[in-house]
Write an enzyme that holds these catalytic residues in place. Structure first.
Site, short mmCIF file in Angstrom:
data_model
loop_
_atom_site.label_atom_id
_atom_site.label_comp_id
_atom_site.label_asym_id
_atom_site.label_seq_id
_atom_site.Cartn_x
_atom_site.Cartn_y
_atom_site.Cartn_z
N GLU A 13 3.93 -6.73 1.60
CA GLU A 13 3.44 -7.06 0.25
C GLU A 13 3.47 -5.82 -0.65
O GLU A 13 2.44 -5.42 -1.19
CB GLU A 13 2.01 -7.59 0.33
N PRO A 14 4.60 -5.19 -0.82
CA PRO A 14 4.62 -3.98 -1.63
C PRO A 14 4.44 -4.30 -3.11
O PRO A 14 4.95 -5.31 -3.60
CB PRO A 14 6.02 -3.41 -1.37
N GLY A 15 3.71 -3.46 -3.80
CA GLY A 15 3.55 -3.60 -5.24
C GLY A 15 4.01 -2.32 -5.90
O GLY A 15 5.13 -2.20 -6.38
N ARG A 16 3.12 -1.33 -5.84
CA ARG A 16 3.34 -0.06 -6.54
C ARG A 16 4.70 0.57 -6.23
O ARG A 16 5.38 1.04 -7.14
CB ARG A 16 2.23 0.90 -6.14
N TYR B 146 0.19 -1.56 -12.04
CA TYR B 146 -1.22 -1.56 -12.45
C TYR B 146 -1.38 -0.95 -13.84
O TYR B 146 -2.37 -0.30 -14.14
CB TYR B 146 -2.10 -0.86 -11.41
N ARG C 174 -5.81 3.29 -15.61
CA ARG C 174 -5.85 4.12 -14.40
C ARG C 174 -6.45 5.52 -14.59
O ARG C 174 -7.27 5.93 -13.78
CB ARG C 174 -4.44 4.22 -13.77
N GLY D 172 0.76 -1.24 0.00
CA GLY D 172 0.00 0.00 0.00
C GLY D 172 0.79 1.28 0.00
O GLY D 172 0.22 2.36 -0.16
N CYS E 290 -13.40 3.69 -28.54
CA CYS E 290 -14.70 4.34 -28.75
C CYS E 290 -15.40 4.64 -27.43
O CYS E 290 -16.48 4.12 -27.16
CB CYS E 290 -15.56 3.47 -29.64
N GLU E 291 -14.77 5.40 -26.60
CA GLU E 291 -15.38 5.84 -25.36
C GLU E 291 -14.82 7.21 -25.01
O GLU E 291 -13.62 7.43 -25.13
CB GLU E 291 -15.03 4.89 -24.19
N1 LLP Z 1 -1.52 -6.88 -0.74
C1 LLP Z 1 -2.82 -6.96 -0.99
C2 LLP Z 1 -3.65 -7.92 -0.25
C3 LLP Z 1 -3.39 -6.11 -1.95
O1 LLP Z 1 -4.70 -6.19 -2.18
C4 LLP Z 1 -2.59 -5.19 -2.65
C5 LLP Z 1 -3.15 -4.31 -3.66
C6 LLP Z 1 -1.22 -5.16 -2.37
C7 LLP Z 1 -0.73 -6.00 -1.40
C8 LLP Z 1 -0.27 -4.23 -3.06
O2 LLP Z 1 -0.59 -2.91 -2.84
P1 LLP Z 1 0.39 -1.76 -3.34
O3 LLP Z 1 1.66 -1.90 -2.57
O4 LLP Z 1 0.64 -1.96 -4.78
O5 LLP Z 1 -0.34 -0.51 -3.05
N2 LLP Z 1 -5.33 -0.93 -9.37
C9 LLP Z 1 -5.12 0.04 -8.36
C10 LLP Z 1 -4.44 -0.55 -7.14
C11 LLP Z 1 -5.15 -1.71 -6.56
C12 LLP Z 1 -4.45 -2.30 -5.39
C13 LLP Z 1 -5.05 -3.59 -4.99
N3 LLP Z 1 -4.40 -4.28 -3.93
C14 LLP Z 1 -4.38 1.21 -8.94
O6 LLP Z 1 -4.04 1.19 -10.13
O7 LLP Z 1 -4.15 2.19 -8.25
#
Ligand code: LLP
Length: 700
Positions: free
Chosen positions: A273-276, A370, A311, A239, A341-342
């Site tokens: 659990e970092p993603g972004r 994402y 996004r 997050g 087409c939107e």
């Molecule tokens: N762990 C869990 C259980 C999650 O649901 C998520 C993201 C993450 C970790 C990773 O979160 P992050 O570190 O990336 O913030 N599509 C949206 C973001 C959706 C996030 C969903 N869950 C966007 O483009 O902003």
């Protein structure tokens, strides 16, 4: 912060000029920097180096197996949310003991696959899911390692669509109910409680919500401890936000500091659990300007759309868009839009942009997270290529999708094999009926699907014996404005039929049985309105007043004189009396008379009639259209009975035995030669119901 920098007015990713990649792979494409990914992972992971921890990259943010592999190589694990992500992580070589599985709707198959792989733990999101995991694990004879995702009801202060830790969100088990669930789980034979997990949202730009939720979770862990439930893992989710525009999210180090401080001396392995934060700024979407146009606004139309980067459309998210070359040129305010087409298909709106011209390359920044992973094939657009830069080299880590790939797995089902709209009607329900030796196919055509022009060929095909259903005729039952229904009646050879008593009785019974008409009904035919009454299997038909009576006409056939009577009982009938009807040359003589010039141009049906003891007749009929002897002809029986009555041989009601051996009863009244109140009574039988397939119509 990232490795997209200008050198001599050209955007580079590490040491690769972006236009070089565009020339090689075409546009659009996602471009990632291995150096940025590596640095981001290291910065994040090192921030927790002094406590037992595991960094599980959130695969959903950027699921390419090369990226998963890169993080695995750096010692990372994976946070997955589906069987598909499990497959990707395993393919990429992620150690299963470093995989955690989150998500509110894991299927039994997905749970089984995760347990088979031997992942670290499943983050359970509901009691029903727990029961499912218990059942699957029991079936496999093993114990499933789980943590429970608690919902701490903390506001992450981010976009509503990506807040997950509020009580109103679908995620997790409310923290107030979680203790009960843990106590229940402890009793389950195939569950091992490993930890607690929590994830409150994405793109958080402050540490306070993280700290607040951790405080609540810590309190909860203490409650568990009081009950004797110890945990070995605490999963704090992901997050942490990034800078897209003017945001000032905490650095990983600051985030880590705050968390470790709140954690105190909690004795367990921390999972993150970092993603972004790892991939967001490590990737850009490179797109080409196709056209520009100016109306009320200036539009820069590019070859990437909302299907490639959702996004902006989905969250109204901001992504910086840079000119790949000569970024310092004159500026203008424009909307950067895709080809979809939107109206919602935009990458930026009312944005100050370097003046664009067709062919210019633009880089949509911070698109690593994402971006590709949320892309779709909407508008049947092949998904774009993904390219990973490593120093001065680049690698296509996902080829641009081909058109063939777009339709992979699609097929055209059999019922659509015919290339016309008729195909959609199959299988067509029909009913086979028989009335004293004439068989008919009935089709409920109240919702029409054939035009009148199409009916003859259809009838000819379906009535063809041995190759299709086979019948003397085909009757479509349609709605009528003036009667209970109307029919479209065709002979087996595809010619239009006017009237047939056997067909009419069957039609009446069909319509009554289907609830289309009451027992006493009237229906429309080209020969006029027919009145009918259904009693059980028997139907009495009121016949149209006969016309064109001609008695005792002499025709010369093959040099022999024949005495022929004729009467039109809806269709033209000739009647010939014979002493021994079994010997009658129905086919030969019938055909000659049927085509005899005397009856041209309409032709005639021909009945051979023998008087029977007891006011009865036996009738054999050559039928026009069928061009052969049929087992019974109702209008022929009527013509025969009336003519026999006029000749004084019988009195109404007259029992007529047909070639098929069945009985028809003819009612009428005679006043001199005035014929009135003609009724034909006889059986009409249901034979079977079926469904016509397209193959029933062989092309003729
Ligand atoms: N762990 C869990 C259980 C999650 O649901 C998520 C993201 C993450 C970790 C990773 O979160 P992050 O570190 O990336 O913030 N599509 C949206 C973001 C959706 C996030 C969903 N869950 C966007 O483009 O902003």
């Amino acid at each position: 912060m990232h490795d997209f920098q200008y050198k001599n007015d050209t955007l580079y990713c590490e040491d690769v000029a972006v236009p070089t990649v565009a020339a090689a792979v075409g546009t659009p494409f996602y471009l990632y920097s291995a150096a940025t990914l590596t640095r981001h992972f290291a910065a994040f992971d090192r921030a927790f180096a002094d406590i037992p921890h595991l960094t599980c990259f959130a695969a959903k943010s950027c699921a390419n197996i090369a990226i998963l592999r890169l993080f695995a190589t750096l010692g990372g694990g994976a946070d997955i949310v589906s069987g598909g992500e499990l497959f990707r992580a395993r393919t990429a070589g992620v150690d299963p003991r470093k995989i955690v599985y989150s998500g509110v709707g894991k299927t039994a198959d997905e749970i089984r696959a995760a347990l088979t792989a031997g992942i670290l733990m499943l983050n359970v999101e509901s009691e029903q899911e727990l029961a499912q995991i218990q059942a699957v694990a029991a079936g496999m004879g093993l114990k499933a390692p789980v943590s429970f995702r608690v919902n701490p009801d903390v506001d992450p202060k981010t976009h509503a669509y990506i807040s997950t830790g509020l009580a109103k969100n679908k995620f997790g088990i409310p923290i107030g109910e979680a203790l009960r669930v843990y106590l229940a789980a402890r009793e389950l034979p195939n569950i091992t409680i490993k930890g607690v997990s929590c994830h409150i949202g994405s793109q958080l730009t402050q540490v306070s919500p993280f700290v607040e939720s951790l405080a609540k979770v810590k309190g909860f862990i203490a409650q568990l401890a009081e009950q004797g439930i110890g945990i070995t893992h605490l999963d704090l989710g992901g997050g942490l936000g990034i800078r897209y525009n003017a945001e000032e999210p905490p650095e990983p180090a600051e985030y880590a500091r705050a968390i470790k401080q709140e954690l105190g001396g909690l004795d367990c392995t921390l999972i993150l659990e970092p993603g972004r934060v790892l991939v967001g700024n490590a990737g850009a979407l490179v797109t080409k300007v196709l056209y520009t146009k100016e109306g009320l606004k200036k539009f820069i139309i590019v070859d990437a759309g909302m299907n490639d980067l959702a996004r902006p459309s989905l969250y109204d998210a901001f992504h910086l868009i840079q000119a790949v070359e000569r970024p310092g040129r004159e500026q203008e305010v424009a909307d950067v839009v895709g080809p979809i087409c939107e109206t919602g298909d935009f990458l930026a709106r009312n944005r100050v942009m370097p003046k664009a011209a067709a062919g210019d390359l633009l880089a949509v920044m911070s698109a690593g997270a994402y971006g590709f992973s949320m892309s779709s094939n909407y508008n049947s657009r092949p998904r774009v290529a993904e390219v990973l830069v490593h120093r001065d080299d680049f690698h296509v880590i996902r080829a641009r999708e081909t058109h063939e790939a777009l339709i992979q797995g699609e097929s055209i089902p059999d019922f659509l094999r015919r290339q016309d709209v008729m195909a959609l009607q199959f299988p067509i329900p029909f009913t086979k009926m028989s009335g004293t030796g004439n068989d008919f196919i009935f089709i409920d055509h109240r919702t029409p699907f054939l035009t009148r022009e199409e009916m003859p060929a259809f009838a000819r095909a379906v009535c063809e014996r041995r190759f299709s259903v086979g019948a003397d005729g085909l009757i479509f039952i349609e709605n009528s404005e003036t009667a209970d229904f109307r029919w479209q009646f065709l002979n087996g050879d595809g010619s239009w039929a006017e009237m047939c008593g056997n067909g009419a009785r069957c039609a009446a019974r069909f319509a009554h049985a289907r609830g289309i008409a009451p027992a006493r009904m009237r229906f429309e035919t080209v020969a006029g309105l027919i009145e009918a009454e259904v009693t059980g299997q028997s139907v009495k038909l009121k016949m149209t007043a006969p016309t064109g009576l001609r008695l005792h006409e002499k025709l010369t056939v093959n040099g022999q004189e024949q005495v022929v009577h004729s009467l039109n009982t809806g269709v033209p009938h000739a009647v010939l009396f014979r002493e021994d009807i079994r010997q009658a040359p129905v086919l030969e003589l019938g055909r000659i008379i049927r085509f005899h010039e005397h009856f041209q141009p309409a032709g005639t049906n021909v009945n051979f009639v023998q008087q029977q003891a007891g006011n009865g007749l036996i009738v054999r009929t050559y039928e026009r259209g069928v061009e052969g002897e049929t087992l019974a002809c109702g209008t022929g029986a009527v013509a025969s009975a009336i003519i026999a009555g006029l000749l004084g041989q019988v009195r109404p009601p007259v029992a007529v035995t047909t070639s098929g051996g069945e009985q028809l009863v003819i009612h009428y009244s005679l006043a001199g030669q005035e014929i009135a109140e003609v009724y034909l009574e006889g059986p009409a039988n249901f034979i079977y119901e079926g469904r016509l397939h397209a193959e029933a119509l062989r092309s003729k």
